[in-house]
Design an enzyme around this catalytic site. Structure first.
Site, mmCIF file in Angstrom:
data_model
loop_
_atom_site.group_PDB
_atom_site.id
_atom_site.type_symbol
_atom_site.label_atom_id
_atom_site.label_comp_id
_atom_site.label_asym_id
_atom_site.label_seq_id
_atom_site.Cartn_x
_atom_site.Cartn_y
_atom_site.Cartn_z
ATOM 1 N N HIS A 28 7.426 13.392 -11.626
ATOM 2 C CA HIS A 28 8.079 12.083 -11.647
ATOM 3 C C HIS A 28 9.357 12.142 -12.481
ATOM 4 C CE1 HIS A 28 8.211 7.873 -10.756
ATOM 5 N NE2 HIS A 28 8.253 7.540 -12.034
ATOM 6 N N CYS A 87 1.503 3.634 -3.091
ATOM 7 C CA CYS A 87 0.443 4.530 -3.575
ATOM 8 C C CYS A 87 0.059 5.590 -2.549
ATOM 9 C CB CYS A 87 -0.802 3.726 -3.922
ATOM 10 S SG CYS A 87 -0.649 2.699 -5.373
ATOM 11 N N HIS A 88 -0.164 5.147 -1.323
ATOM 12 C CA HIS A 88 -0.758 6.034 -0.323
ATOM 13 C C HIS A 88 0.271 6.747 0.547
ATOM 14 C CE1 HIS A 88 -4.751 4.544 -1.309
ATOM 15 N NE2 HIS A 88 -4.275 3.319 -1.246
ATOM 16 N N HIS A 140 4.584 8.836 -18.747
ATOM 17 C CA HIS A 140 5.768 8.204 -18.152
ATOM 18 C C HIS A 140 6.837 8.102 -19.243
ATOM 19 C CE1 HIS A 140 8.418 5.429 -16.061
ATOM 20 N NE2 HIS A 140 7.725 5.646 -14.959
ATOM 21 N N MET A 177 -7.784 1.574 -7.425
ATOM 22 C CA MET A 177 -7.565 0.796 -6.211
ATOM 23 C C MET A 177 -7.744 -0.691 -6.540
ATOM 24 S SD MET A 177 -7.162 0.542 -2.865
ATOM 25 C CE MET A 177 -7.677 -0.464 -1.448
ATOM 26 N N CYS A 193 0.787 -1.236 0.000
ATOM 27 C CA CYS A 193 0.000 0.000 0.000
ATOM 28 C C CYS A 193 0.818 1.286 0.000
ATOM 29 C CB CYS A 193 -0.937 0.025 1.209
ATOM 30 S SG CYS A 193 -1.817 -1.525 1.514
#
Length: 576
Positions: free
Chosen positions: A360, A83-84, A402, A121, A80
């Protein structure tokens, strides 16, 4: 209240699904629209040690035993945190702070974790990745305050810093007969190694033990020193002049990291190195010959949009400016680009430019003046004028750009362009980069091409090539992830040809994702990684750029999970 509304729709759908008695198999099928490539990309395990994070018990949250806390921490950091965020404040995923999670309640959270959402998700329960018991455990866990890993400051860095060969004991000239300009540094991801491969003979010169899952390789301005950084924040400095290329200095700059670079401005060649960390959110400037840490700078601060404090803004791409003695540093979650002047580390001068969140990767335009970088979750490309030290433009593009470093070439109609591919859609978009010669096309999308699918990580061309290669390594379709699309830059509207790279590799079973085209020194060969699992056979495939035909398959039992490849001369001089 508005910032919490993102939970209402997916959770309502998930709970309604449960109430209607739909089976897990049906729910999983109904979840097929979730972008699997996006989940695979963002869900990379954190290298932060879960055991280092101290447990905090929170009023209003369900009780958990010590053993349950430890198991939940392990799952969170593995599944997790990518992402979070480590602190659950929100990174490319949404925030999971206790004011949100406790308000939603246990049943809502269980349903959300089980069935996921079309926004990306994963459906952890119906996919079988988590058991019913583990889903409930994680729902309870996120109702507690997040455990906080320790900081990593100068004392910790000093403890890990080691000079294996002092500068005065290193050779004063190249002591081997390697053609260094055509040497490749190849990441052996799961082995925690890099392979140095001769571009001419295609033979492995040396395998070096490095940090885990080396993210990038960078060359010093002189081309002598190769710097690699693992996801575990370990930096290794390799002297290519030694009789046998060897690691001469090493350091850890945190617990998790992605970026390293060296000073390239005239008069400062090889003088400094810099590395940026994901945890703690900071960067460190080091001595360019020894990696001695000199200056640590935290990136914690306010976001550019809502002006809210973010405790975990991770350092993404870093490039070295040729216009000023500066490093250009992407601060991911706050959306700020920092131009860090290294002339005087005791009075560090930084220009902070507000851009767009979730910065990024990116690279230079062909002139070396403009830095183009993806704000991936904002679906934008940010353009920084390194000469004037200011924001030049923000360009709307496709879903989750990307580009890697991107690709520079001359479009037959629109002039000089820089190209990006996307994780979230099949498009390749070309942005005009010549404000003087083609002012009407500058800093806007001038052409959109349809590729073979989303899930692209890298796009690449070369000044000596007429081809543009686009990988799709994270596409959920097997045929697409195992091949690449190639366009003729002189006839872009003719569409693309598909090269069956994994089929050419002939490595047997496994996912065999094809990733990251990289040219040789001459620009007449393109190398691809056929990235298999660690228990299966991987390979490197070399393609003749002119004919687009197979030239060589490099197989060796030591090539464990090869991913990124970096040609020395192309990396040294930012040729892409």
């Amino acid at each position: 209240m508005m910032k919490k509304d993102w939970y209402l729709k997916p959770l309502a759908v998930a709970v309604t699904t449960v109430a209607m008695g739909i089976t897990p198999a049906q729910a999983q099928d109904g979840h097929k629209d979730v972008d699997g490539s996006k989940s695979a990309y963002q869900g990379t395990a954190s290298t932060v040690d879960p055991g280092s994070a101290k447990v905090v018990r929170t009023p209003g949250a369900p009780d958990l035993t010590e053993a349950e806390f430890e198991k939940a921490k392990e799952i969170y950091f593995q599944r997790c945190a990518g992402c979070h965020g480590v602190l659950r404040k929100g990174a490319t995923g949404k925030p999971l702070t206790t004011d949100i999670t406790q308000e939603r309640g246990l049943d809502y959270l269980k349903a959300f974790i089980t069935y996921g959402s079309p926004a990306g998700m994963p459906n952890w329960g119906t996919s079988g990745d988590l058991t019913e018991e583990e889903v409930e455990l994680m729902a309870k866990y996120v109702m507690h305050e997040p455990p906080v890993p320790p900081e990593f400051g100068m004392p910790q860095m000093q403890e890990t810093w080691e000079v294996k060969v002092a500068p005065e004991d290193r050779p004063t000239e190249q002591m081997n007969d390697l053609a260094l300009d055509n040497l490749f540094s190849v990441t052996l991801r799961d082995a925690g190694q890099v392979a140095l491969i001769d571009g001419g003979s295609k033979e492995i010169v040396k395998i070096l033990e490095t940090g885990y899952a080396v993210h990038i390789s960078r060359l010093s301005a002189s081309g002598r020193y190769l710097f690699v950084i693992g996801r575990d924040a370990k930096v290794d400095m390799i002297d290519l002049w030694m009789e046998e290329p060897s690691i001469v200095a090493t350091i850890k700059v945190g617990m998790e990291a992605r970026s390293v670079e060296t000073s390239k401005y005239e008069g400062y060649e090889d003088k400094f190195a810099i590395a940026g960390a994901y945890w703690p959110p900071q960067y460190v400037i080091m001595d360019g010959e020894t990696l001695e840490p000199k200056k640590i700078v935290s990136t914690r601060g306010m976001t550019v949009d809502t002006q809210e404090y973010h405790p975990e803004p991770r350092v993404a791409a870093i490039v070295a400016s040729h216009q000023h003695p500066e490093f250009i540093v992407n601060v991911k979650e706050t959306g700020k680009v920092q131009l860090v002047n290294y002339e005087n580390l005791e009075a560090l001068s930084t220009v902070e430019i507000e851009t767009s969140r979730f910065l990024h990767d990116g690279g230079w335009d062909a002139s070396g003046r403009y830095f183009l970088t993806a704000a991936n979750e904002s679906n934008q490309i940010v353009v920084i004028d390194a000469q004037e030290r200011e924001l030049e433009a923000i360009v709307d593009v496709g879903k989750i750009p990307h580009p890697g470093r991107g690709a520079n070439f001359v479009d037959p109609e629109f002039g000089p362009v820089w190209a990006t591919s996307h994780l979230g859609d099949a498009t390749i978009q070309l942005i005009g980069t010549d404000p003087e010669g083609h002012p009407d096309n500058a800093w806007q999308v001038v052409r959109t091409l349809d590729g073979q699918g989303g899930g692209s990580l890298f796009i690449k061309t070369h000044p000596e090539s007429d081809n543009l290669y686009v990988d799709t390594a994270l596409n959920p379709g097997e045929a697409i992830s195992q091949s690449v699309a190639v366009f003729d830059v002189n006839d872009l509207e003719a569409g693309y040809e598909v090269l069956p790279i994994a089929e050419w590799a002939d490595v047997g079973e496994g996912p065999k994702r094809v990733v990251q085209p990289e040219y040789n020194q001459a620009g007449d060969e393109v190398w691809f990684s056929v990235w298999n699992t660690s228990d299966k056979t991987s390979a490197l495939v070399v393609v003749d750029d002119e004919t687009r035909e197979l030239k060589k398959v490099i197989k060796d039992e030591r090539l464990v999970t090869p991913t990124g490849k970096f040609n020395v001369i192309n990396t040294q001089h930012d040729i892409y």
